[in-house]
Design a protein around this motif. Structure first.
Motif, PDB file in Angstrom:
ATOM      1  N   LEU A 147       0.795  -1.229   0.000  1.00 39.54           N
ATOM      2  CA  LEU A 147       0.000   0.000   0.000  1.00 39.54           C
ATOM      3  C   LEU A 147       0.828   1.279   0.000  1.00 39.54           C
ATOM      4  O   LEU A 147       0.463   2.259  -0.649  1.00 39.54           O
ATOM      5  N   GLN A 148       1.933   1.303   0.728  1.00 37.82           N
ATOM      6  CA  GLN A 148       2.762   2.516   0.752  1.00 37.82           C
ATOM      7  C   GLN A 148       3.275   2.861  -0.640  1.00 37.82           C
ATOM      8  O   GLN A 148       3.470   4.033  -0.961  1.00 37.82           O
ATOM      9  N   ASP A 149       3.494   1.845  -1.462  1.00 35.55           N
ATOM     10  CA  ASP A 149       4.025   2.077  -2.813  1.00 35.55           C
ATOM     11  C   ASP A 149       2.940   2.450  -3.817  1.00 35.55           C
ATOM     12  O   ASP A 149       3.255   2.914  -4.916  1.00 35.55           O
ATOM     13  N   ILE A 150       1.683   2.221  -3.451  1.00 39.22           N
ATOM     14  CA  ILE A 150       0.592   2.453  -4.414  1.00 39.22           C
ATOM     15  C   ILE A 150      -0.260   3.657  -4.037  1.00 39.22           C
ATOM     16  O   ILE A 150      -0.505   4.536  -4.862  1.00 39.22           O
ATOM     17  N   ILE A 151      -0.708   3.701  -2.797  1.00 41.71           N
ATOM     18  CA  ILE A 151      -1.640   4.770  -2.419  1.00 41.71           C
ATOM     19  C   ILE A 151      -1.013   5.775  -1.450  1.00 41.71           C
ATOM     20  O   ILE A 151      -1.687   6.682  -0.967  1.00 41.71           O
ATOM     21  N   ASP A 152       0.259   5.587  -1.141  1.00 33.30           N
ATOM     22  CA  ASP A 152       1.063   6.571  -0.433  1.00 33.30           C
ATOM     23  C   ASP A 152       0.351   7.118   0.803  1.00 33.30           C
ATOM     24  O   ASP A 152       0.113   6.384   1.756  1.00 33.30           O
ATOM     25  N   SER A 155      -2.558   5.402   2.649  1.00 31.29           N
ATOM     26  CA  SER A 155      -2.280   4.241   3.493  1.00 31.29           C
ATOM     27  C   SER A 155      -2.095   4.641   4.951  1.00 31.29           C
ATOM     28  O   SER A 155      -2.212   3.804   5.849  1.00 31.29           O
ATOM     29  N   GLU A 156      -1.820   5.930   5.197  1.00 25.26           N
ATOM     30  CA  GLU A 156      -1.642   6.390   6.573  1.00 25.26           C
ATOM     31  C   GLU A 156      -2.940   6.294   7.372  1.00 25.26           C
ATOM     32  O   GLU A 156      -2.898   6.169   8.593  1.00 25.26           O
ATOM     33  N   ARG A 157      -4.078   6.345   6.695  1.00 19.38           N
ATOM     34  CA  ARG A 157      -5.353   6.156   7.398  1.00 19.38           C
ATOM     35  C   ARG A 157      -5.432   4.748   7.985  1.00 19.38           C
ATOM     36  O   ARG A 157      -5.868   4.543   9.125  1.00 19.38           O
ATOM     37  N   ILE A 158      -5.014   3.786   7.169  1.00 20.94           N
ATOM     38  CA  ILE A 158      -5.025   2.396   7.627  1.00 20.94           C
ATOM     39  C   ILE A 158      -4.021   2.210   8.754  1.00 20.94           C
ATOM     40  O   ILE A 158      -4.317   1.573   9.767  1.00 20.94           O
ATOM     41  N   GLU A 159      -2.823   2.772   8.593  1.00 19.52           N
ATOM     42  CA  GLU A 159      -1.797   2.637   9.619  1.00 19.52           C
ATOM     43  C   GLU A 159      -2.225   3.328  10.912  1.00 19.52           C
ATOM     44  O   GLU A 159      -1.923   2.854  12.011  1.00 19.52           O
ATOM     45  N   SER A 160      -2.936   4.443  10.796  1.00 16.57           N
ATOM     46  CA  SER A 160      -3.450   5.129  11.971  1.00 16.57           C
ATOM     47  C   SER A 160      -4.471   4.262  12.701  1.00 16.57           C
ATOM     48  O   SER A 160      -4.496   4.205  13.932  1.00 16.57           O
ATOM     49  N   PHE A 161      -5.304   3.564  11.944  1.00 12.09           N
ATOM     50  CA  PHE A 161      -6.296   2.664  12.524  1.00 12.09           C
ATOM     51  C   PHE A 161      -5.612   1.492  13.225  1.00 12.09           C
ATOM     52  O   PHE A 161      -5.967   1.107  14.333  1.00 12.09           O
ATOM     53  N   GLU A 180      -0.393   8.805  15.326  1.00 12.41           N
ATOM     54  CA  GLU A 180      -1.221   9.928  14.872  1.00 12.41           C
ATOM     55  C   GLU A 180      -2.626   9.451  14.542  1.00 12.41           C
ATOM     56  O   GLU A 180      -2.829   8.560  13.715  1.00 12.41           O
ATOM     57  N   LYS A 181      -3.631  10.014  15.194  1.00 13.10           N
ATOM     58  CA  LYS A 181      -5.016   9.629  14.960  1.00 13.10           C
ATOM     59  C   LYS A 181      -5.581  10.402  13.772  1.00 13.10           C
ATOM     60  O   LYS A 181      -5.409  11.619  13.668  1.00 13.10           O
ATOM     61  N   ARG A 182      -6.244   9.693  12.889  1.00 10.58           N
ATOM     62  CA  ARG A 182      -6.839  10.311  11.711  1.00 10.58           C
ATOM     63  C   ARG A 182      -8.315   9.949  11.628  1.00 10.58           C
ATOM     64  O   ARG A 182      -8.734   8.895  12.107  1.00 10.58           O
ATOM     65  N   VAL A 183      -9.071  10.821  10.992  1.00 12.03           N
ATOM     66  CA  VAL A 183     -10.483  10.534  10.754  1.00 12.03           C
ATOM     67  C   VAL A 183     -10.573   9.404   9.731  1.00 12.03           C
ATOM     68  O   VAL A 183      -9.930   9.452   8.682  1.00 12.03           O
ATOM     69  N   ILE A 184     -11.342   8.371  10.044  1.00  6.85           N
ATOM     70  CA  ILE A 184     -11.448   7.205   9.164  1.00  6.85           C
ATOM     71  C   ILE A 184     -12.711   7.315   8.315  1.00  6.85           C
ATOM     72  O   ILE A 184     -13.814   7.477   8.836  1.00  6.85           O
ATOM     73  N   PHE A 185     -12.538   7.257   7.030  1.00  3.35           N
ATOM     74  CA  PHE A 185     -13.671   7.216   6.107  1.00  3.35           C
ATOM     75  C   PHE A 185     -13.257   6.375   4.907  1.00  3.35           C
ATOM     76  O   PHE A 185     -12.069   6.097   4.702  1.00  3.35           O
ATOM     77  N   PRO A 186     -14.229   5.927   4.103  1.00  9.31           N
ATOM     78  CA  PRO A 186     -13.915   5.021   2.995  1.00  9.31           C
ATOM     79  C   PRO A 186     -12.847   5.571   2.067  1.00  9.31           C
ATOM     80  O   PRO A 186     -12.772   6.762   1.806  1.00  9.31           O
ATOM     81  N   LEU A 187     -12.016   4.678   1.567  1.00  7.26           N
ATOM     82  CA  LEU A 187     -10.938   5.056   0.665  1.00  7.26           C
ATOM     83  C   LEU A 187     -11.442   5.173  -0.762  1.00  7.26           C
ATOM     84  O   LEU A 187     -12.260   4.374  -1.215  1.00  7.26           O
ATOM     85  N   THR A 188     -10.959   6.176  -1.458  1.00  4.63           N
ATOM     86  CA  THR A 188     -11.297   6.373  -2.871  1.00  4.63           C
ATOM     87  C   THR A 188     -10.002   6.387  -3.678  1.00  4.63           C
ATOM     88  O   THR A 188      -9.049   7.083  -3.316  1.00  4.63           O
ATOM     89  N   PHE A 189      -9.986   5.624  -4.766  1.00  2.75           N
ATOM     90  CA  PHE A 189      -8.772   5.483  -5.548  1.00  2.75           C
ATOM     91  C   PHE A 189      -8.920   6.084  -6.927  1.00  2.75           C
ATOM     92  O   PHE A 189      -9.985   6.021  -7.542  1.00  2.75           O
ATOM     93  N   THR A 190      -7.834   6.648  -7.408  1.00  2.00           N
ATOM     94  CA  THR A 190      -7.798   7.143  -8.775  1.00  2.00           C
ATOM     95  C   THR A 190      -7.704   5.962  -9.736  1.00  2.00           C
ATOM     96  O   THR A 190      -7.437   4.820  -9.326  1.00  2.00           O
ATOM     97  N   SER A 194      -5.967   2.318  -8.969  1.00  2.00           N
ATOM     98  CA  SER A 194      -6.740   1.089  -9.147  1.00  2.00           C
ATOM     99  C   SER A 194      -6.011   0.093 -10.033  1.00  2.00           C
ATOM    100  O   SER A 194      -6.019  -1.115  -9.778  1.00  2.00           O
ATOM    101  N   LYS A 195      -5.385   0.591 -11.081  1.00  2.00           N
ATOM    102  CA  LYS A 195      -4.641  -0.291 -11.991  1.00  2.00           C
ATOM    103  C   LYS A 195      -3.498  -0.976 -11.258  1.00  2.00           C
ATOM    104  O   LYS A 195      -3.227  -2.169 -11.474  1.00  2.00           O
ATOM    105  N   LYS A 196      -2.828  -0.242 -10.400  1.00  2.00           N
ATOM    106  CA  LYS A 196      -1.716  -0.833  -9.647  1.00  2.00           C
ATOM    107  C   LYS A 196      -2.223  -1.801  -8.582  1.00  2.00           C
ATOM    108  O   LYS A 196      -1.606  -2.848  -8.344  1.00  2.00           O
ATOM    109  N   LEU A 197      -3.343  -1.471  -7.953  1.00  2.00           N
ATOM    110  CA  LEU A 197      -3.931  -2.382  -6.975  1.00  2.00           C
ATOM    111  C   LEU A 197      -4.311  -3.711  -7.633  1.00  2.00           C
ATOM    112  O   LEU A 197      -4.170  -4.779  -7.024  1.00  2.00           O
TER     113      LEU A 197
END
Length: 305
Positions: A147-152, A155-161, A180-190, A194-197
């Protein structure tokens, strides 16, 4: 996230120490379990526990009301951890075996409120791209590692969770540390993300097949993913079998193997109908194995030239 221990340093004792360190620090250990491939895999383990919490994660609504195959389980007493440690560690070590497709334990860490955790978890699992919504299995080590290599930054939202989390991928033990606590909401990809995922599963197949060829190969998962993306964008390789072959050559030979004069000569002469399935494989068959060292040397000279 970072690599905490390479696979050659991982054994029963290192994982045992990790579990006991976590338990001493938090007075509990939470495990993310997945029975998708084998229902009831954790039944005996659970039945032998004396004090625990279990929280199912209902990702998709089942018309049959089947129990969730994905769930958190929190061990709350040291005795339970001690009695079940053999099973837990054996199951975790299966993640290091590329011949085994069963990642039954996705990770371990600490969560206070499992019900709240499960609700947040479900928000992150439902993602969307430019076309539609889909189930995003980010929690699987075979996805999380990329994830760090694709969505940069996303991915910090997931790591924060996850905050304080450990997981095993084929090449070692990884640690997620994020205070670091972050607001969690659904992820949206360009579209590009998406192609890399979409290449993650293919990348893992390439890694598996390469290790069958030579289990001592040095493999960097991010480079494999990059090579597959390059194969599509730069060389217009579209068929799955040809992409897998390209990925394997990028590991066995060199990530820049296509720049080798020997490979270029073969490609120019024998990669004729590039839209035909297996056309790339057929062309590369003309590269004899006794020429591999020559290609590697040439690529290293190109790389450092």
């Amino acid at each position: 996230m970072k690599l905490l221990l390479p696979r050659e340093q991982i054994n029963y004792n290192t994982l045992r120490d990790l579990f006991f360190d976590l338990f001493e620090k938090y007075r509990c250990v939470t495990i993310l379990c997945d029975e998708t491939l084998l229902g009831g895999f954790f039944d005996d383990f659970i039945n032998n526990l004396t004090d625990y919490e279990l929280e199912p994660i209902e990702i998709a609504v089942s018309k049959q009301n089947n129990p969730s195959t994905l769930f958190f389980i929190k061990l709350k007493v040291r005795e339970d951890l001690e009695n079940s440690l053999d099973f837990i560690i054996h199951t975790l070590l299966m993640n290091l075996d590329q011949n085994d497709d069963g990642y039954f334990i996705h990770g371990i860490g600490k969560f206070n409120d499992l019900k709240k955790t499960a609700q947040i978890f479900k928000k992150l699992v439902i993602a969307k791209d430019t076309k539609n919504k889909f189930i995003f299995r980010w929690y699987d080590p075979r996805v999380l590692i990329y994830l760090q290599d694709i969505i940069d930054k996303k991915s910090e939202r997931i790591e924060s969770f996850l905050a304080d989390w450990y997981f095993l991928f084929f090449n070692g033990l990884y640690e997620v540390k994020n205070e670091e606590k972050r607001v969690i909401f659904p992820l949206t990809f360009t579209s590009e993300e998406s192609k890399k995922l979409d290449l993650i599963e293919l990348s893992n197949i390439v890694i598996k097949q390469s290790l069958i060829y030579d289990e001592q190969l040095p493999i960097h998962h991010s480079e494999v993913l990059h090579s597959l993306h390059e194969a599509i964008i730069q060389y217009r390789i579209l068929h799955v079998t040809d992409l897998i072959a390209y990925g394997i050559y990028s590991i066995v030979l060199h990530k820049y193997f296509m720049k080798s004069s020997l490979v270029s000569l073969i490609i120019n002469n024998y990669w004729i109908d590039r839209l035909e399935t297996n056309s790339f494989i057929t062309a590369m068959d003309y590269l004899e194995e006794n020429k591999y060292s020559q290609v590697k040397q040439e690529c290293e000279e190109i790389n450092y030239g």
